[in-house]
Design a protein around this motif. Structure first.
Motif, mmCIF file in Angstrom:
data_model
loop_
_atom_site.group_PDB
_atom_site.id
_atom_site.type_symbol
_atom_site.label_atom_id
_atom_site.label_comp_id
_atom_site.label_asym_id
_atom_site.label_seq_id
_atom_site.Cartn_x
_atom_site.Cartn_y
_atom_site.Cartn_z
ATOM 1 N N HIS A 1 -0.096 -1.485 -0.386
ATOM 2 C CA HIS A 1 -0.181 0.357 -0.047
ATOM 3 C C HIS A 1 1.108 1.476 0.435
ATOM 4 O O HIS A 1 0.063 2.347 -0.389
ATOM 5 C CB HIS A 1 -1.108 0.136 1.576
ATOM 6 C CG HIS A 1 -0.253 0.080 2.473
ATOM 7 N ND1 HIS A 1 0.753 -0.560 3.263
ATOM 8 C CD2 HIS A 1 0.092 1.019 3.583
ATOM 9 C CE1 HIS A 1 0.880 -0.749 4.250
ATOM 10 N NE2 HIS A 1 0.664 1.036 4.912
ATOM 11 N N SER A 2 2.068 0.898 -0.176
ATOM 12 C CA SER A 2 3.037 2.355 0.311
ATOM 13 C C SER A 2 3.249 2.931 -1.357
ATOM 14 O O SER A 2 2.775 1.733 -2.656
ATOM 15 C CB SER A 2 3.897 2.043 -0.046
ATOM 16 O OG SER A 2 4.845 1.557 -0.608
ATOM 17 N N ILE A 3 3.615 4.372 -1.670
ATOM 18 C CA ILE A 3 2.921 4.950 -3.007
ATOM 19 C C ILE A 3 4.690 4.075 -3.805
ATOM 20 O O ILE A 3 4.550 4.084 -4.748
ATOM 21 C CB ILE A 3 3.738 5.883 -2.764
ATOM 22 C CG1 ILE A 3 2.990 7.052 -4.411
ATOM 23 C CG2 ILE A 3 4.836 6.664 -2.257
ATOM 24 C CD1 ILE A 3 1.792 6.399 -4.779
ATOM 25 N N ASP A 4 5.957 3.862 -3.227
ATOM 26 C CA ASP A 4 6.599 3.352 -3.555
ATOM 27 C C ASP A 4 6.254 2.066 -4.249
ATOM 28 O O ASP A 4 7.031 1.312 -5.522
ATOM 29 C CB ASP A 4 8.106 3.136 -3.447
ATOM 30 C CG ASP A 4 8.318 4.586 -2.546
ATOM 31 O OD1 ASP A 4 8.400 5.294 -2.948
ATOM 32 O OD2 ASP A 4 9.350 5.162 -1.600
ATOM 33 N N ASP A 5 5.834 1.502 -3.677
ATOM 34 C CA ASP A 5 5.111 -0.474 -3.782
ATOM 35 C C ASP A 5 4.386 -0.238 -5.236
ATOM 36 O O ASP A 5 4.579 -0.916 -6.134
ATOM 37 C CB ASP A 5 4.682 -1.009 -2.581
ATOM 38 C CG ASP A 5 5.792 -1.589 -1.945
ATOM 39 O OD1 ASP A 5 6.903 -1.140 -2.381
ATOM 40 O OD2 ASP A 5 5.053 -1.986 -0.761
ATOM 41 N N PHE A 6 3.043 1.118 -5.019
ATOM 42 C CA PHE A 6 2.330 1.384 -6.587
ATOM 43 C C PHE A 6 2.986 1.769 -7.282
ATOM 44 O O PHE A 6 3.056 1.402 -8.743
ATOM 45 C CB PHE A 6 1.628 2.405 -5.813
ATOM 46 C CG PHE A 6 -0.021 2.160 -6.554
ATOM 47 C CD1 PHE A 6 -0.496 1.745 -7.779
ATOM 48 C CD2 PHE A 6 0.860 3.483 -7.077
ATOM 49 C CE1 PHE A 6 -1.429 1.542 -8.314
ATOM 50 C CE2 PHE A 6 -0.245 3.817 -9.003
ATOM 51 C CZ PHE A 6 -1.375 2.654 -8.493
ATOM 52 N N TYR A 7 3.611 2.360 -7.311
ATOM 53 C CA TYR A 7 4.773 3.460 -8.414
ATOM 54 C C TYR A 7 5.867 2.240 -9.518
ATOM 55 O O TYR A 7 5.494 1.736 -10.313
ATOM 56 C CB TYR A 7 5.743 4.243 -8.076
ATOM 57 C CG TYR A 7 6.781 4.583 -8.902
ATOM 58 C CD1 TYR A 7 6.673 5.100 -10.525
ATOM 59 C CD2 TYR A 7 8.197 4.261 -8.695
ATOM 60 C CE1 TYR A 7 7.543 5.521 -10.524
ATOM 61 C CE2 TYR A 7 9.105 4.135 -10.192
ATOM 62 C CZ TYR A 7 9.100 5.183 -11.000
ATOM 63 O OH TYR A 7 10.465 5.051 -11.495
ATOM 64 N N PHE A 8 6.461 1.144 -8.605
ATOM 65 C CA PHE A 8 6.904 -0.131 -9.047
ATOM 66 C C PHE A 8 5.577 -0.733 -10.375
ATOM 67 O O PHE A 8 5.905 -1.339 -11.148
ATOM 68 C CB PHE A 8 8.107 -0.940 -8.701
ATOM 69 C CG PHE A 8 9.569 0.086 -8.250
ATOM 70 C CD1 PHE A 8 10.310 0.472 -8.986
ATOM 71 C CD2 PHE A 8 9.437 0.914 -6.717
ATOM 72 C CE1 PHE A 8 11.248 1.100 -8.758
ATOM 73 C CE2 PHE A 8 10.501 1.521 -6.098
ATOM 74 C CZ PHE A 8 11.788 1.664 -7.780
ATOM 75 N N TYR A 9 4.786 -1.094 -8.967
ATOM 76 C CA TYR A 9 4.267 -2.475 -9.901
ATOM 77 C C TYR A 9 3.136 -1.271 -11.235
ATOM 78 O O TYR A 9 3.227 -1.783 -12.099
ATOM 79 C CB TYR A 9 3.102 -2.419 -8.735
ATOM 80 C CG TYR A 9 1.817 -3.133 -9.167
ATOM 81 C CD1 TYR A 9 2.127 -4.625 -9.756
ATOM 82 C CD2 TYR A 9 0.371 -2.732 -9.264
ATOM 83 C CE1 TYR A 9 0.704 -5.337 -10.144
ATOM 84 C CE2 TYR A 9 -0.435 -3.911 -9.701
ATOM 85 C CZ TYR A 9 -0.548 -4.851 -9.830
ATOM 86 O OH TYR A 9 -1.565 -6.088 -10.405
ATOM 87 N N ALA A 10 2.477 -0.510 -10.968
ATOM 88 C CA ALA A 10 1.903 0.290 -12.255
ATOM 89 C C ALA A 10 2.960 0.272 -13.217
ATOM 90 O O ALA A 10 2.543 0.540 -14.833
ATOM 91 C CB ALA A 10 1.563 1.745 -11.356
ATOM 92 N N GLU B 1 0.409 6.341 0.193
ATOM 93 C CA GLU B 1 0.154 5.416 0.227
ATOM 94 C C GLU B 1 -1.896 5.525 -0.324
ATOM 95 O O GLU B 1 -2.014 6.259 -0.248
ATOM 96 C CB GLU B 1 -0.072 4.499 1.685
ATOM 97 C CG GLU B 1 -0.666 5.413 2.735
ATOM 98 C CD GLU B 1 -1.397 4.905 3.972
ATOM 99 O OE1 GLU B 1 -2.135 4.723 4.429
ATOM 100 O OE2 GLU B 1 -0.014 4.525 4.431
ATOM 101 N N ILE B 2 -1.629 4.593 -0.965
ATOM 102 C CA ILE B 2 -3.097 4.506 -2.275
ATOM 103 C C ILE B 2 -3.734 4.504 -0.595
ATOM 104 O O ILE B 2 -4.110 3.470 0.207
ATOM 105 C CB ILE B 2 -2.807 3.182 -2.405
ATOM 106 C CG1 ILE B 2 -1.340 3.247 -3.495
ATOM 107 C CG2 ILE B 2 -3.648 3.286 -3.922
ATOM 108 C CD1 ILE B 2 -1.401 4.591 -4.674
ATOM 109 N N PRO B 3 -4.593 5.044 -0.529
ATOM 110 C CA PRO B 3 -5.869 4.556 0.688
ATOM 111 C C PRO B 3 -6.816 4.247 -0.490
ATOM 112 O O PRO B 3 -7.263 3.527 -1.580
ATOM 113 C CB PRO B 3 -7.022 6.301 -0.185
ATOM 114 C CG PRO B 3 -6.352 6.619 -1.292
ATOM 115 C CD PRO B 3 -4.993 6.340 -1.493
ATOM 116 N N GLY B 4 -7.243 3.521 1.141
ATOM 117 C CA GLY B 4 -8.495 2.206 0.725
ATOM 118 C C GLY B 4 -7.401 0.805 0.500
ATOM 119 O O GLY B 4 -8.494 -0.180 0.395
#
Length: 392
Positions: free
Chosen positions: A35-44, A71-74
């Motif tokens: 849910h961290s923004i760094d995790d979402f960046y690499f995944y996206a 972090e990504i809300p929700g």
């Protein structure tokens, strides 16, 4: 929120499709991404960007849209048990940390010898004796800006200048395939092909032309098989803070094994000293002297170090400064010997380049390498290969 993000990418002329966006949502539903923004960046980026030349444009669009978001809300996340246990340990405020004295190498070792002589029992907490969970520079699971870790596990601060314990590292897996394709493309900038007269391969274009000239009668044309003539000497940092970078290092190692026919590799920990090894399971029993490496492999080898260069400055500048053993000479002396032996050399660092100026040890290694340190990214690997390809 994510639909608007998708539309934002399209507005920035990124060729993202609805199918790829649905893949992102499916992964989030199945908790593929944290849910961290760094995790979402690499995944996206992995799901949405098909061409690495578009990475910069994606980075700019991502930064514009998620500016200030952490972090990504929700996405609710359960705290792992080991995190909860870590929260129970003693944590010091910034003011309390600042009051802890950095003793310096000589004073630190002198005080450690005194404690070993004077201490009679086990201690927990406190700021003087060898114990656990306190602010003493000796022990484990505590907090101190500079100390000696004795037994047990690290508290995660990674500020110990020496570890009085036997640690086990694992070898990098050279069979990893995921993510190696782009790395292999970057490494190919270093490849130099030569003709090998001992083997031949079919010259398809020549065969077609010769057959046409021969009124349709098959006329096979052969040519010497090409082989990759470049020679690479790979030194891989392993263990400690490098555990955070195992995935990318395994991808690089696997790509090197596939791309370079003449590849020799060795492991080291933090900094190179008088001995390196090929098998982490037998690193205490089977070591190769660095001088033997220099004598065996000629100056035509390209030398590549892979490591985060994150350590105590003592490990680079001081005799006996190694975190694991009492090295007779400082790590800087051995690095310079290797650089003298192999003029074509580069250092690949998996740590983000923006952090380098804030870590003294990275700056020291950067200077020793003559600024030939590059980030372990596709762009960084390409720059390193270009540097290694130059005539020295």
């Amino acid at each position: 929120m994510l639909i608007d993000f998708f539309l934002h990418l399209k507005a920035r002329k990124l060729p993202v499709s609805t199918r790829e966006f649905l893949t992102v949502l499916e992964g989030l539903r199945d908790r593929v991404c944290g849910h961290s923004i760094d995790d979402f960046y690499f995944y996206a980026r992995t799901c949405l960007v098909k061409d690495e030349s578009l990475y910069d444009r994606f980075d700019q669009a991502f930064g514009e849209y998620f500016k200030g978001v952490t972090e990504i809300p929700g996405l609710d996340a359960e705290l792992p048990e080991d995190w909860l246990r870590a929260m129970m340990k003693k944590h010091l405020s910034a003011e309390e940390r600042a009051k802890l004295e950095k003793l310096g190498w000589d004073k630190l070792m002198e005080e450690f010898r005194k404690r070993l002589k004077e201490q009679k029992g086990r201690h927990q907490g406190g700021s003087k004796w060898i114990g656990t969970g306190g602010s003493s520079p000796f022990g484990n699971n505590g907090t101190h800006p500079e100390g000696i870790r004795v037994g047990g596990e690290s508290a995660g601060n990674r500020t110990a200048v020496k570890v009085w314990d036997k640690r086990e590292f694992r070898n990098l897996d050279d069979s990893v395939e995921l993510g190696t394709r782009n790395i292999k493309v970057a490494l190919r900038r270093l490849r130099r092909f030569a003709r090998d007269g001992a083997a031949e391969e079919l010259d398809l274009d020549g065969t077609i032309a010769a057959t046409a000239r021969n009124a349709g009668w098959l006329d096979l044309m052969m040519r010497p098989e090409r082989h990759n003539a470049v020679k690479v000497l790979l030194f891989l940092d392993v263990g400690g803070s490098m555990d955070d970078h195992i995935k990318v290092c395994e991808e690089l190692f696997s790509a090197c094994r596939l791309e370079f026919k003449h590849l020799e590799y060795f492991y080291f920990h933090n900094c190179v000293y008088e001995g390196v090894w090929r098998d982490n399971h037998r690193r205490h029993a089977e070591r190769t002297p660095v001088l033997d490496v220099i004598h065996k492999y000629g100056p035509d080898y390209k030398l590549i170090f892979v490591g985060d260069a994150t350590m105590s400055p003592y490990e680079i500048l001081h005799p006996h400064g190694s975190v694991e053993h009492m090295n007779p000479e400082p790590g800087s002396a051995w690095l310079r010997r290797l650089l003298d032996a192999y003029p074509a050399a580069a250092w690949l660092n998996p740590e983000p380049e923006r952090l380098w100026p804030y870590r003294q040890s990275i700056e020291l290694i950067h200077q020793i390498m003559g600024t030939r340190m590059f980030p372990l990214t596709l762009e960084g690997i390409a720059r390193a290969m270009q540097t290694l390809s130059k005539k020295h």
